[in-house]
Enzyme design. Structure first.
Site, mmCIF file in Angstrom:
data_model
loop_
_atom_site.group_PDB
_atom_site.id
_atom_site.type_symbol
_atom_site.label_atom_id
_atom_site.label_comp_id
_atom_site.label_asym_id
_atom_site.label_seq_id
_atom_site.Cartn_x
_atom_site.Cartn_y
_atom_site.Cartn_z
ATOM 1 N N LEU A 117 50.195 -42.164 -18.492
ATOM 2 C CA LEU A 117 50.702 -43.454 -18.976
ATOM 3 C C LEU A 117 49.696 -44.029 -19.962
ATOM 4 O O LEU A 117 48.484 -43.781 -19.838
ATOM 5 C CB LEU A 117 50.886 -44.449 -17.819
ATOM 6 C CG LEU A 117 51.937 -44.157 -16.759
ATOM 7 C CD1 LEU A 117 51.884 -45.229 -15.670
ATOM 8 C CD2 LEU A 117 53.326 -44.076 -17.359
ATOM 9 N N ASP A 118 50.176 -44.810 -20.910
ATOM 10 C CA ASP A 118 49.269 -45.546 -21.790
ATOM 11 C C ASP A 118 48.432 -46.521 -20.964
ATOM 12 O O ASP A 118 48.847 -46.955 -19.881
ATOM 13 C CB ASP A 118 50.067 -46.348 -22.831
ATOM 14 C CG ASP A 118 50.826 -45.458 -23.808
ATOM 15 O OD1 ASP A 118 50.462 -44.280 -23.944
ATOM 16 O OD2 ASP A 118 51.792 -45.952 -24.414
ATOM 17 N N LYS A 119 47.291 -46.895 -21.501
ATOM 18 C CA LYS A 119 46.374 -47.789 -20.787
ATOM 19 C C LYS A 119 47.077 -49.067 -20.327
ATOM 20 O O LYS A 119 46.867 -49.525 -19.198
ATOM 21 C CB LYS A 119 45.187 -48.139 -21.692
ATOM 22 C CG LYS A 119 44.199 -49.134 -21.056
ATOM 23 C CD LYS A 119 42.990 -49.350 -21.937
ATOM 24 C CE LYS A 119 43.272 -50.237 -23.109
ATOM 25 N NZ LYS A 119 43.409 -51.674 -22.730
ATOM 26 N N THR A 121 50.326 -49.620 -19.951
ATOM 27 C CA THR A 121 51.578 -49.420 -19.232
ATOM 28 C C THR A 121 51.262 -49.290 -17.747
ATOM 29 O O THR A 121 50.339 -48.581 -17.360
ATOM 30 C CB THR A 121 52.301 -48.152 -19.728
ATOM 31 O OG1 THR A 121 52.630 -48.308 -21.116
ATOM 32 C CG2 THR A 121 53.583 -47.902 -18.946
ATOM 33 N N ARG A 217 57.813 -46.683 -26.765
ATOM 34 C CA ARG A 217 57.445 -47.749 -27.694
ATOM 35 C C ARG A 217 57.946 -47.439 -29.104
ATOM 36 O O ARG A 217 58.483 -48.318 -29.806
ATOM 37 C CB ARG A 217 55.930 -47.936 -27.671
ATOM 38 C CG ARG A 217 55.409 -48.321 -26.295
ATOM 39 C CD ARG A 217 53.917 -48.125 -26.160
ATOM 40 N NE ARG A 217 53.167 -49.061 -26.993
ATOM 41 C CZ ARG A 217 51.844 -49.030 -27.120
ATOM 42 N NH1 ARG A 217 51.129 -48.097 -26.479
ATOM 43 N NH2 ARG A 217 51.234 -49.917 -27.877
#
Length: 281
Positions: A117-119, A121, A217
């Site tokens: 996951l993105d930081k 998210t 995104r």
């Protein structure tokens, strides 16, 4: 032959077989043997992989553990925590916290992330405790059998009740972090359905068919509905300090038991506040 059992019943990949040969071995009735050996009814075959400890520095941190057994660990990641060390984040990552958790339980295992996951998210992250489970789960992910569903608050009212976005994704500039929909990019597949509509925002459930960096995104921005609070593909928000994206549901087939597993976690406080402001809760 042992080889037929390894490739058939156990469904080991060739990469796993190489790893076994380099750091373990095949044992027939308690004695090391060759994979070309013929077997009979009643024979006992053991496949051994020498476990390697992690090189990560363990850092104690609170972990919201959603699921755990001898082979898997699932954690509900809060926003603002990087998943693993990078050039920008050497310490303080979820992987460092998991390494500490494993060490406290005398588990000599690498931190094997099945997906990322993105930081900023939040939501579910699945970790395999050993190589066999990782191999099977990664192949499930590649076949689209490991299903990940996100809840996203996006700008504007999405008029269609559901849709599919199949635009390829690639870097916008060499060495940069921003991605965009580009003909020369890698194939990407995203499905969405509208859960609720507000005056200015929509709540959508989004599923990934592929796992490209920033995929949700980028794809939602490409149809004119960037995520609320997204500084890269939309605009920052005074209500939420990150992109409004949460990995709320994860389903897969357990690599050891063969049983179906579905995990769910609730929305974090910042996204609940965002939805309450728009009367979407």
């Amino acid at each position: 032959m042992i080889k037929e059992i390894i490739y058939g019943r156990l469904n080991l990949s060739r990469g796993m077989l190489r790893r076994m040969k380099n750091g373990g071995g095949v044992f027939l009735n308690g004695r090391r043997d060759f994979i070309t050996r013929r077997v009979c009814a009643g024979d006992v075959i053991e496949i051994v992989f020498n476990e390697e400890g992690t090189a990560l520095v363990g850092e104690e941190m609170p972990l919201d553990i959603v699921y755990e057994d001898d082979f898997l660990l699932a954690v509900n990641k809060p926003p603002g925590i990087p998943v693993h060390p990078t050039g920008s984040y050497r310490q303080g990552t979820l992987a460092n916290g998991i390494a500490s958790y494993f060490a406290q339980r005398d588990l000599a295992a690498k931190v094997r992330l099945v997906h990322r996951l993105d930081k900023d998210t939040s939501g579910l992250i699945l970790i395999a405790k050993e190589a066999y489970s990782l191999d099977h789960l990664v192949r499930q992910r590649q076949r689209g059998e490991l299903r990940r569903e996100y809840l996203a608050v996006v700008v504007g009212r999405i008029e269609q009740d559901a849709g599919t976005i199949t635009l390829p994704i690639g870097r916008l500039e060499e060495g940069g972090i921003r991605r965009g929909c580009r003909p020369q990019g890698r194939p990407a597949y995203t499905e969405y359905r509208v859960v609720r509509r507000g005056a200015d925002w929509s709540l959508a459930a989004v599923s990934l068919g592929t796992g490209r960096t920033h995929q949700i995104r980028v794809h939602m921005a490409s149809i004119g509905h960037p995520l609320v609070g997204d500084p890269l593909y939309g605009t920052p928000s005074p209500v939420i300090a990150r992109q409004a994206l949460h990995a709320w549901r994860l389903s897969f087939v357990h690599p050891r038991s063969g049983e179906s597993v579905e995990l769910r976690v609730p929305l974090p406080a910042d996204m609940r506040k965002l939805l309450q402001q728009e009367n979407l809760l």
